[in-house]
Design a protein around this motif. Structure first.
Motif, short mmCIF file in Angstrom:
data_model
loop_
_atom_site.label_atom_id
_atom_site.label_comp_id
_atom_site.label_asym_id
_atom_site.label_seq_id
_atom_site.Cartn_x
_atom_site.Cartn_y
_atom_site.Cartn_z
N ALA B 45 -6.41 10.23 37.55
CA ALA B 45 -5.91 8.85 37.47
C ALA B 45 -4.98 8.77 36.26
O ALA B 45 -5.32 9.26 35.19
N THR B 46 -3.80 8.20 36.47
CA THR B 46 -2.84 8.06 35.36
C THR B 46 -2.28 6.64 35.35
O THR B 46 -1.08 6.44 35.54
N PRO B 47 -3.16 5.66 35.15
CA PRO B 47 -2.66 4.28 35.16
C PRO B 47 -1.72 4.03 33.97
O PRO B 47 -1.98 4.55 32.88
N PRO B 48 -0.65 3.27 34.19
CA PRO B 48 0.27 3.00 33.08
C PRO B 48 -0.32 2.05 32.04
O PRO B 48 0.14 2.00 30.89
N ALA B 49 -1.32 1.29 32.45
CA ALA B 49 -1.94 0.34 31.50
C ALA B 49 -3.42 0.18 31.82
O ALA B 49 -3.82 0.26 32.97
N LEU B 50 -4.20 -0.05 30.76
CA LEU B 50 -5.61 -0.38 30.93
C LEU B 50 -5.85 -1.79 30.42
O LEU B 50 -5.35 -2.17 29.36
N ILE B 51 -6.61 -2.55 31.20
CA ILE B 51 -7.03 -3.88 30.76
C ILE B 51 -8.53 -3.81 30.51
O ILE B 51 -9.32 -3.68 31.45
N ASP B 52 -8.89 -3.81 29.23
CA ASP B 52 -10.29 -3.63 28.83
C ASP B 52 -11.00 -4.99 28.85
O ASP B 52 -10.77 -5.82 27.97
N ILE B 53 -11.86 -5.18 29.85
CA ILE B 53 -12.57 -6.47 29.96
C ILE B 53 -13.88 -6.45 29.18
O ILE B 53 -14.66 -7.41 29.22
N GLY B 54 -14.12 -5.36 28.45
CA GLY B 54 -15.40 -5.15 27.75
C GLY B 54 -15.74 -6.17 26.68
O GLY B 54 -16.88 -6.23 26.23
N ARG B 55 -14.76 -6.98 26.28
CA ARG B 55 -15.04 -7.96 25.21
C ARG B 55 -15.12 -9.39 25.73
O ARG B 55 -15.15 -10.34 24.94
N ILE B 56 -15.13 -9.55 27.03
CA ILE B 56 -15.16 -10.91 27.60
C ILE B 56 -16.62 -11.39 27.72
O ILE B 56 -17.37 -10.91 28.57
N ALA B 57 -16.98 -12.33 26.86
CA ALA B 57 -18.39 -12.75 26.75
C ALA B 57 -18.93 -13.33 28.06
O ALA B 57 -20.11 -13.16 28.38
N ASP B 58 -18.06 -14.02 28.83
CA ASP B 58 -18.52 -14.66 30.08
C ASP B 58 -19.06 -13.66 31.10
O ASP B 58 -19.73 -14.05 32.05
N LEU B 59 -18.72 -12.39 30.94
CA LEU B 59 -19.12 -11.40 31.94
C LEU B 59 -20.41 -10.68 31.55
O LEU B 59 -20.80 -9.71 32.18
N LYS B 60 -21.07 -11.18 30.49
CA LYS B 60 -22.28 -10.51 30.01
C LYS B 60 -23.52 -11.34 30.32
O LYS B 60 -23.45 -12.54 30.52
N GLY B 61 -24.64 -10.68 30.35
CA GLY B 61 -25.92 -11.37 30.41
C GLY B 61 -26.53 -11.46 31.80
O GLY B 61 -25.84 -11.37 32.82
N ILE B 62 -27.87 -11.59 31.83
CA ILE B 62 -28.63 -11.72 33.07
C ILE B 62 -29.28 -13.09 33.06
O ILE B 62 -29.99 -13.42 32.11
N LYS B 63 -28.99 -13.90 34.09
CA LYS B 63 -29.47 -15.30 34.08
C LYS B 63 -30.35 -15.61 35.28
O LYS B 63 -30.05 -15.22 36.41
N ASP B 64 -31.41 -16.38 35.03
CA ASP B 64 -32.30 -16.85 36.08
C ASP B 64 -31.66 -18.09 36.70
O ASP B 64 -31.39 -19.07 36.02
N MET B 65 -31.38 -18.05 38.02
CA MET B 65 -30.75 -19.19 38.68
C MET B 65 -31.68 -19.79 39.73
O MET B 65 -31.24 -20.27 40.77
N GLY B 66 -32.98 -19.71 39.50
CA GLY B 66 -33.92 -20.25 40.48
C GLY B 66 -34.31 -19.20 41.50
O GLY B 66 -35.08 -18.31 41.20
N GLU B 67 -33.73 -19.33 42.71
CA GLU B 67 -34.07 -18.34 43.74
C GLU B 67 -33.33 -17.02 43.55
O GLU B 67 -33.70 -16.01 44.13
N LYS B 68 -32.26 -17.10 42.77
CA LYS B 68 -31.45 -15.89 42.56
C LYS B 68 -31.37 -15.53 41.08
O LYS B 68 -31.67 -16.34 40.22
N ILE B 69 -30.88 -14.33 40.84
CA ILE B 69 -30.61 -13.88 39.48
C ILE B 69 -29.13 -13.49 39.43
O ILE B 69 -28.64 -12.79 40.32
N ALA B 70 -28.43 -13.99 38.39
CA ALA B 70 -27.01 -13.65 38.23
C ALA B 70 -26.89 -12.58 37.14
O ALA B 70 -27.36 -12.79 36.02
#
Lengths: 152, 289
Positions: B45-70
């Motif tokens: 793979a030789t992508p010309p650019a990388l977009i590092d989403i590793g610092r986006i806080a909204d994409l972290k964490g495990i949440k109890d949503m009642g019947e489901k888990i996000a």
């Protein structure tokens, strides 16, 4: 790109190319050659360091991804001139033959023991699965980690 | 080994990441990087650019949503393995996570990254199919969800559009009485990837199978349901004979792949063997044995 990485407790500012791997930043820019490059394909674990307290393979992390992170290499494990209990246990049990895999083994073991206070041999072997010893000296490595667990 | 040169972007928000994707059509998203970086080092793979989403806080964490888990896309395999919420309410995922790579890989690799990469021998896809999970994706035009049955479309291919980011995984809770889950895997001895892996979710009432889903990974060019095996057990008791009959047809309908390590026929055999093991375990757990 400028990145700031806390390495062994010291904040280091380094100018890196995005494609540089963390292991190269550590070895070639910061002179910390205790971290070895073995397979360079994310398998052997010789390049393992602690990143924010978790063992990672530094050949599979970009230097730029470590911006702001806290890195511990084998050079940073000693405190006040005394070996870390895992280092001492590897010494006591001769948990090494050629020594090439040892820094990575020790840092993975440190991560393992922070999550498992009292691991059995199976847990230790599963925990060290990502570290290969080509001398196949695993028996003494497992003994050393077991002993370090007792002392920590 | 250095990857080929690329531009590096580290957006702080999802909107910023989507805008960067719109400007860099050939850019690759990177999170833990444990599939992408090895491919880049080998120049596969030789992508010309990388977009590092590793610092986006909204994409972290495990949440109890009642019947489901996000589960946020950036959740690492280690976090899945050790989440108390998942261990109690959706134990299949922590069980599967322990099988992935090794300790260092689990510390760094992410669930969202693994699913978007869709390696045909990855472990999570089988569990996603067995759980009937969905993934949430965000594009510049808005968000949508994709069911596990529609997500995996081929070799390293998913239903995600080029301008979409996988943001979260929604899994149902499987802690109801009579519900059992299990994963059985035959790992490649060197890579630890699945030569064949089978995940099962089963719901049993009065010793009769009310509902069942079986996901198979490693055997074909993408993870798929073993529908013939599911049908063989629905409405029936999970006796030894019924389980054996279902396991026997677990690879029916799959185009199993052959390689230097395992022939297509051997893989089909392994699917049956793993299905047998997973069905037995799920059955036992459904009864609390």
């Amino acid at each position: 790109m400028k990145v700031s990485i806390k390495v062994n407790g010291q904040l280091r500012e380094v100018d890196v190319e995005p494609r540089w791997l963390l292991v190269h930043v550590l070895r070639e820019k910061l002179g910390l050659t205790g971290t070895n490059v073995g397979c360079d394909t994310s398998q052997c674990g010789a390049c393992t360091v602690l990143m924010n307290g978790m063992a990672v393979k530094s050949c599979t992390v970009l230097g730029v991804q470590a911006d702001g992170a806290d890195i511990t290499t084998i050079e940073g494990l000693r405190t006040d001139g005394a070996y870390h209990p895992v280092q001492q246990a590897f010494w006591d049990h001769h948990g090494l033959q050629c020594g090439f895999c040892t820094p990575g083994m020790i840092l993975t073991a440190v991560d393992l023991l922070t999550h498992h206070g009292d691991p059995n041999d199976e847990t230790i072997r599963h925990g060290l699965e990502g570290n290969l010893c080509r001398c196949t000296g695993y028996e003494n490595i497992v003994r050393a980690v077991r002993d370090a667990a007792d002392k920590m | 080994m250095y990857p080929a040169p690329f531009e590096y972007h580290a957006p702080a928000s999802l909107n910023e990441a989507l805008a960067l994707m719109a400007q860099n059509a050939d850019a690759k998203i990177i999170a833990g990087g444990h599939s992408l970086l090895p491919a880049m080092k080998l120049r596969l793979a030789t992508p010309p650019a990388l977009i590092d989403i590793g610092r986006i806080a909204d994409l972290k964490g495990i949440k109890d949503m009642g019947e489901k888990i996000a589960i946020g896309a950036l959740t690492t395999h280690h976090e899945v393995e050790h989440s108390v919420l998942l261990r109690n309410a959706c134990p299949l995922l922590p069980e599967v996570a322990t099988h992935i790579g090794d300790r260092q890989v689990r510390n760094r690799g992410t669930m969202g990254g693994s699913l978007a990469h869709a390696d045909p021998a990855a472990d999570y896809p089988a569990a996603m199919l067995a759980l009937g999970a969905t993934v949430q994706v965000q594009g510049s035009g808005g968000s949508r969800s994709i069911g596990a049955d529609e997500l995996f479309t081929g070799l390293f291919s998913t239903a995600l559009a080029a301008n979409e980011i996988l943001t979260a995984i929604h899994v149902p809770k499987t802690d109801a009485k009579g519900s059992g889950v299990a994963y059985a895997k035959f790992p490649h001895p060197a890579s630890r990837y699945a030569v064949a892996g089978v995940a099962v979710w089963v719901s049993i009432k009065d010793d009769t199978v009310q509902d069942i889903r079986i996901g198979v990974t490693g055997a074909a060019d993408h993870a798929q349901r073993a529908k013939r095996a599911e049908d063989a057990l629905k409405g029936k008791p999970m006796t030894e004979d019924n389980i054996a009959a279902a396991a026997k047809v677990a690879s029916d309908g799959l185009t199993t792949i052959g390689d230097i390590y395992a022939s297509a026929d051997y893989r089909a055999h392994l699917v049956t063997a793993m299905a047998l093991e997973a069905l037995h375990s799920a059955h036992h757990r459904a009864h609390g044995w």
